[in-house]
Design a protein around this motif. Structure first.
Motif, PDB file in Angstrom:
ATOM      1  N   ILE A 195       0.862  -1.180   0.000  1.00  0.00           N
ATOM      2  CA  ILE A 195       0.000   0.000   0.000  1.00  0.00           C
ATOM      3  C   ILE A 195       0.898   1.229   0.000  1.00  0.00           C
ATOM      4  CG2 ILE A 195      -1.647   1.338   1.383  1.00  0.00           C
ATOM      5  CD1 ILE A 195      -2.709  -1.286   2.457  1.00  0.00           C
ATOM      6  N   PRO A 196       0.665   2.166  -0.950  1.00  0.00           N
ATOM      7  CA  PRO A 196       1.463   3.392  -0.914  1.00  0.00           C
ATOM      8  C   PRO A 196       1.013   4.287   0.239  1.00  0.00           C
ATOM      9  CG  PRO A 196       0.160   3.235  -2.955  1.00  0.00           C
ATOM     10  CD  PRO A 196      -0.287   2.131  -2.055  1.00  0.00           C
ATOM     11  N   LEU A 197       1.953   5.000   0.823  1.00  0.00           N
ATOM     12  CA  LEU A 197       1.658   5.863   1.963  1.00  0.00           C
ATOM     13  C   LEU A 197       0.537   6.857   1.639  1.00  0.00           C
ATOM     14  CD1 LEU A 197       2.463   6.648   4.842  1.00  0.00           C
ATOM     15  CD2 LEU A 197       4.197   8.153   3.887  1.00  0.00           C
ATOM     16  N   ASP A 198       0.542   7.380   0.387  1.00  0.00           N
ATOM     17  CA  ASP A 198      -0.461   8.384  -0.024  1.00  0.00           C
ATOM     18  C   ASP A 198      -1.901   7.881   0.142  1.00  0.00           C
ATOM     19  OD1 ASP A 198       1.643   9.865  -0.708  1.00  0.00           O
ATOM     20  OD2 ASP A 198       1.450   9.634  -2.884  1.00  0.00           O
ATOM     21  N   TYR A 199      -2.091   6.566   0.022  1.00  0.00           N
ATOM     22  CA  TYR A 199      -3.437   6.000   0.092  1.00  0.00           C
ATOM     23  C   TYR A 199      -4.067   6.148   1.474  1.00  0.00           C
ATOM     24  CZ  TYR A 199      -3.539   3.702  -4.501  1.00  0.00           C
ATOM     25  OH  TYR A 199      -3.579   3.449  -5.840  1.00  0.00           O
ATOM     26  N   ILE A 200      -3.234   6.196   2.517  1.00  0.00           N
ATOM     27  CA  ILE A 200      -3.815   6.266   3.861  1.00  0.00           C
ATOM     28  C   ILE A 200      -3.619   7.634   4.513  1.00  0.00           C
ATOM     29  CG2 ILE A 200      -3.793   3.823   4.480  1.00  0.00           C
ATOM     30  CD1 ILE A 200      -1.113   4.389   5.861  1.00  0.00           C
ATOM     31  N   LEU A 201      -2.822   8.503   3.893  1.00  0.00           N
ATOM     32  CA  LEU A 201      -2.514   9.790   4.541  1.00  0.00           C
ATOM     33  C   LEU A 201      -3.722  10.676   4.839  1.00  0.00           C
ATOM     34  CD1 LEU A 201       0.880  11.236   3.269  1.00  0.00           C
ATOM     35  CD2 LEU A 201       0.209  10.554   5.576  1.00  0.00           C
ATOM     36  N   PRO A 202      -4.703  10.855   3.907  1.00  0.00           N
ATOM     37  CA  PRO A 202      -5.772  11.824   4.204  1.00  0.00           C
ATOM     38  C   PRO A 202      -6.479  11.565   5.538  1.00  0.00           C
ATOM     39  CG  PRO A 202      -5.878  11.152   1.905  1.00  0.00           C
ATOM     40  CD  PRO A 202      -4.859  10.271   2.562  1.00  0.00           C
ATOM     41  N   THR A 203      -6.998  10.350   5.751  1.00  0.00           N
ATOM     42  CA  THR A 203      -7.674  10.056   7.018  1.00  0.00           C
ATOM     43  C   THR A 203      -6.657   9.858   8.135  1.00  0.00           C
ATOM     44  OG1 THR A 203      -9.425   8.951   5.790  1.00  0.00           O
ATOM     45  CG2 THR A 203      -9.354   8.550   8.161  1.00  0.00           C
ATOM     46  N   GLY A 204      -5.544   9.197   7.798  1.00  0.00           N
ATOM     47  CA  GLY A 204      -4.533   8.883   8.810  1.00  0.00           C
ATOM     48  C   GLY A 204      -3.986  10.116   9.491  1.00  0.00           C
ATOM     49  N   SER A 205      -3.628  11.141   8.710  1.00  0.00           N
ATOM     50  CA  SER A 205      -3.037  12.309   9.351  1.00  0.00           C
ATOM     51  C   SER A 205      -4.092  13.097  10.122  1.00  0.00           C
ATOM     52  CB  SER A 205      -2.320  13.194   8.336  1.00  0.00           C
ATOM     53  OG  SER A 205      -3.156  13.451   7.248  1.00  0.00           O
ATOM     54  N   PHE A 206      -5.349  13.037   9.653  1.00  0.00           N
ATOM     55  CA  PHE A 206      -6.436  13.683  10.394  1.00  0.00           C
ATOM     56  C   PHE A 206      -6.586  13.036  11.782  1.00  0.00           C
ATOM     57  CE2 PHE A 206     -10.872  13.416  11.766  1.00  0.00           C
ATOM     58  CZ  PHE A 206     -11.171  14.766  11.909  1.00  0.00           C
ATOM     59  N   LEU A 207      -6.636  11.702  11.810  1.00  0.00           N
ATOM     60  CA  LEU A 207      -6.797  10.991  13.087  1.00  0.00           C
ATOM     61  C   LEU A 207      -5.632  11.268  14.029  1.00  0.00           C
ATOM     62  CD1 LEU A 207      -8.115   7.503  11.894  1.00  0.00           C
ATOM     63  CD2 LEU A 207      -9.371   9.195  13.212  1.00  0.00           C
ATOM     64  N   LEU A 208      -4.412  11.287  13.453  1.00  0.00           N
ATOM     65  CA  LEU A 208      -3.241  11.495  14.308  1.00  0.00           C
ATOM     66  C   LEU A 208      -3.206  12.921  14.849  1.00  0.00           C
ATOM     67  CD1 LEU A 208      -0.516   9.506  12.351  1.00  0.00           C
ATOM     68  CD2 LEU A 208      -1.720   8.833  14.425  1.00  0.00           C
ATOM     69  N   ASN A 209      -3.717  13.885  14.055  1.00  0.00           N
ATOM     70  CA  ASN A 209      -3.756  15.272  14.525  1.00  0.00           C
ATOM     71  C   ASN A 209      -4.672  15.439  15.718  1.00  0.00           C
ATOM     72  OD1 ASN A 209      -2.003  16.810  13.039  1.00  0.00           O
ATOM     73  ND2 ASN A 209      -3.410  17.046  11.317  1.00  0.00           N
ATOM     74  N   TYR A 210      -5.739  14.632  15.760  1.00  0.00           N
ATOM     75  CA  TYR A 210      -6.737  14.820  16.815  1.00  0.00           C
ATOM     76  C   TYR A 210      -6.740  13.695  17.841  1.00  0.00           C
ATOM     77  CZ  TYR A 210      -8.337  18.846  14.344  1.00  0.00           C
ATOM     78  OH  TYR A 210      -8.371  20.083  13.767  1.00  0.00           O
ATOM     79  N   ILE A 211      -5.706  12.861  17.847  1.00  0.00           N
ATOM     80  CA  ILE A 211      -5.709  11.713  18.748  1.00  0.00           C
ATOM     81  C   ILE A 211      -5.803  12.159  20.209  1.00  0.00           C
ATOM     82  CG2 ILE A 211      -3.167  11.446  18.781  1.00  0.00           C
ATOM     83  CD1 ILE A 211      -3.652   8.378  18.768  1.00  0.00           C
ATOM     84  N   THR A 212      -5.213  13.300  20.540  1.00  0.00           N
ATOM     85  CA  THR A 212      -5.291  13.788  21.924  1.00  0.00           C
ATOM     86  C   THR A 212      -6.735  14.120  22.311  1.00  0.00           C
ATOM     87  OG1 THR A 212      -3.108  14.738  21.595  1.00  0.00           O
ATOM     88  CG2 THR A 212      -4.257  15.397  23.572  1.00  0.00           C
ATOM     89  N   LEU A 213      -7.471  14.705  21.361  1.00  0.00           N
ATOM     90  CA  LEU A 213      -8.888  15.035  21.617  1.00  0.00           C
ATOM     91  C   LEU A 213      -9.681  13.785  21.991  1.00  0.00           C
ATOM     92  CD1 LEU A 213     -11.531  16.778  21.368  1.00  0.00           C
ATOM     93  CD2 LEU A 213     -11.445  16.305  18.929  1.00  0.00           C
ATOM     94  N   PHE A 214      -9.382  12.660  21.302  1.00  0.00           N
ATOM     95  CA  PHE A 214     -10.145  11.433  21.560  1.00  0.00           C
ATOM     96  C   PHE A 214      -9.914  10.915  22.978  1.00  0.00           C
ATOM     97  CE2 PHE A 214      -9.131  10.603  16.829  1.00  0.00           C
ATOM     98  CZ  PHE A 214     -10.054  11.562  16.448  1.00  0.00           C
ATOM     99  N   PHE A 215      -8.830  11.355  23.621  1.00  0.00           N
ATOM    100  CA  PHE A 215      -8.556  10.897  24.978  1.00  0.00           C
ATOM    101  C   PHE A 215      -9.316  11.693  26.036  1.00  0.00           C
ATOM    102  CE2 PHE A 215      -4.749   8.835  23.125  1.00  0.00           C
ATOM    103  CZ  PHE A 215      -4.982   7.578  23.635  1.00  0.00           C
ATOM    104  N   VAL A 216      -9.966  12.802  25.638  1.00  0.00           N
ATOM    105  CA  VAL A 216     -10.709  13.598  26.625  1.00  0.00           C
ATOM    106  C   VAL A 216     -11.811  12.756  27.293  1.00  0.00           C
ATOM    107  CG1 VAL A 216     -12.167  15.624  27.001  1.00  0.00           C
ATOM    108  CG2 VAL A 216     -10.115  15.819  25.586  1.00  0.00           C
ATOM    109  N   PRO A 217     -12.721  12.111  26.509  1.00  0.00           N
ATOM    110  CA  PRO A 217     -13.739  11.290  27.184  1.00  0.00           C
ATOM    111  C   PRO A 217     -13.144  10.127  27.982  1.00  0.00           C
ATOM    112  CG  PRO A 217     -14.066  11.271  24.782  1.00  0.00           C
ATOM    113  CD  PRO A 217     -12.957  12.217  25.058  1.00  0.00           C
ATOM    114  N   VAL A 218     -11.991   9.598  27.531  1.00  0.00           N
ATOM    115  CA  VAL A 218     -11.331   8.516  28.280  1.00  0.00           C
ATOM    116  C   VAL A 218     -10.949   9.032  29.669  1.00  0.00           C
ATOM    117  CG1 VAL A 218      -9.340   6.976  28.364  1.00  0.00           C
ATOM    118  CG2 VAL A 218     -10.434   7.443  26.177  1.00  0.00           C
ATOM    119  N   GLY A 219     -10.374  10.222  29.710  1.00  0.00           N
ATOM    120  CA  GLY A 219      -9.945  10.800  30.984  1.00  0.00           C
ATOM    121  C   GLY A 219     -11.116  11.171  31.875  1.00  0.00           C
TER     122      GLY A 219
END
Lengths: 121, 229
Positions: free
Chosen positions: A56-80
């Motif tokens: 799989i070329p990196l470009d194929y997963i970058l659009p959603t992947g980089s979005f998720l990684l940018n906001y991964i900290t936000l997803f931990f708010v409800p966990v905390g």
């Protein structure tokens, strides 16, 4: 302009589908292996292998992947905030938990960082 | 209308990130401030936490594909990982043993409650692994999850300051230390600091998680002996 939007949408759907596919492949492995390791970790390892083997070329997963990684900290708010559910347990055992976790976390941070810094030179 | 809580999570987090960005203190952490805001809200007002939890389930779902996406920074650092493979494995294995043994030995001085000790054992690894490990060894999965979250926050808050203070400045070393001690929450922080830190933290998260699952029965056996003497 219209075409650009179409391409962006396609890329988003494609990258999201690949990530979900790998997550579910990981969950299948977890289910079949009965190991206490979550499907997402198997999914991570599978995706890493697929990228390394150029399946799989990196470009194929970058659009959603980089979005998720940018906001991964936000997803931990409800966990905390979920710590609220455990306030009873935590307040009963808090001295032992705080003392052992704080000292152990400091020891782990320093020993791993120090050892790797020495070994990697 | 409980889904307003979902929007509230986003707004509070983004506001905290924007307002706190000029402050350099590790306590000015948007994740910590957002969590404390909501904990305060549900502790001191009649609003119900359960509604918040239900409304925010989509974020818990998104965590799973986000963990899969950690393969991206890992792949981008593949050359460095290959080069340092031995040092990475040795440091992470050492880290896992230190993380478990220091925590258990200190806790043994303070308590002989076997269930508590077994729940503290997997405190440094990502919560799904920690919960599974606690459950299998006879600990309490919910207590393990709570400790794991608290430890992750602690690492994310103070980790980088402590590493800098101890002159651990190598970005790869910083990443591994964060991943080994503060799992996914530490990795999220490491991703903010830099790509190299993020990649090495993801790597340590995976390696230490798997090693902890493998070594847990041995340490559980040790706890069993120590609490029966």
């Amino acid at each position: 302009m219209k075409k650009n939007i179409f391409i962006t949408a396609t890329e988003l759907v494609r990258s999201a589908s690949i990530l979900v596919l790998f997550l579910y492949l990981g969950k299948v492995i977890q289910y079949l292996s009965h190991l206490p390791i979550p499907g997402s970790i198997f999914g991570l390892l599978l995706l890493f292998s697929a990228l390394s083997l150029r399946l799989i070329p990196l470009d194929y997963i970058l659009p959603t992947g980089s979005f998720l990684l940018n906001y991964i900290t936000l997803f931990f708010v409800p966990v905390g905030v979920g710590l609220l559910q455990y306030s009873q347990l935590l307040s009963t055992y808090w001295v032992t938990i705080v003392v052992s976790s704080v000292i152990s976390t400091i020891a782990t941070l320093i020993s791993v960082g120090w050892l790797y810094q020495r070994l990697s030179k | 209308m409980i889904y307003l809580y979902l929007i509230a999570t986003v707004l509070i987090f983004l506001a905290a990130r924007k307002l706190l960005s000029p402050i350099k203190s590790p306590l000015a952490n948007p994740l910590l401030v957002s969590i404390l805001f909501f904990i305060g809200l549900f502790s001191f007002t009649p609003l119900i936490y359960q509604d918040y939890a239900t409304a925010n389930i989509p974020f818990i779902w998104l965590l799973e594909p986000a963990v899969v996406a950690l393969a991206i920074p890992l792949f981008c650092q593949i050359q460095q990982i290959k080069q340092q493979f031995k040092a990475i494995m040795v440091s992470c294995s050492f880290g896992v043993v230190i993380a478990i043994s220091t925590c258990i030995s200190i806790a043994l001085l303070l308590t002989d409650d076997k269930v508590l000790l077994l729940s503290l054992l997997p405190k440094s690894v990502t919560s799904p692994i920690a919960m599974a490990v606690a459950h299998e060894t006879g600990g309490l999965a919910s207590l393990a999850a709570a400790v794991v979250i608290a430890v992750g926050l602690l690492g994310a808050l103070g980790g980088f300051s402590l590493l800098k203070f101890c002159k651990i400045t190598n970005p790869q070393a910083q990443g591994l230390a964060m991943g080994c001690s503060a799992h996914a929450i530490g990795t999220a922080k490491a991703m903010e600091v830099g790509n190299e830190q993020g990649a090495f933290s993801s790597l340590a998260l995976v390696i230490s998680g798997i090693l902890t699952a493998v070594l847990a029965p041995f340490f559980a056996w040790f706890i069993g002996i120590m609490t029966t003497i």
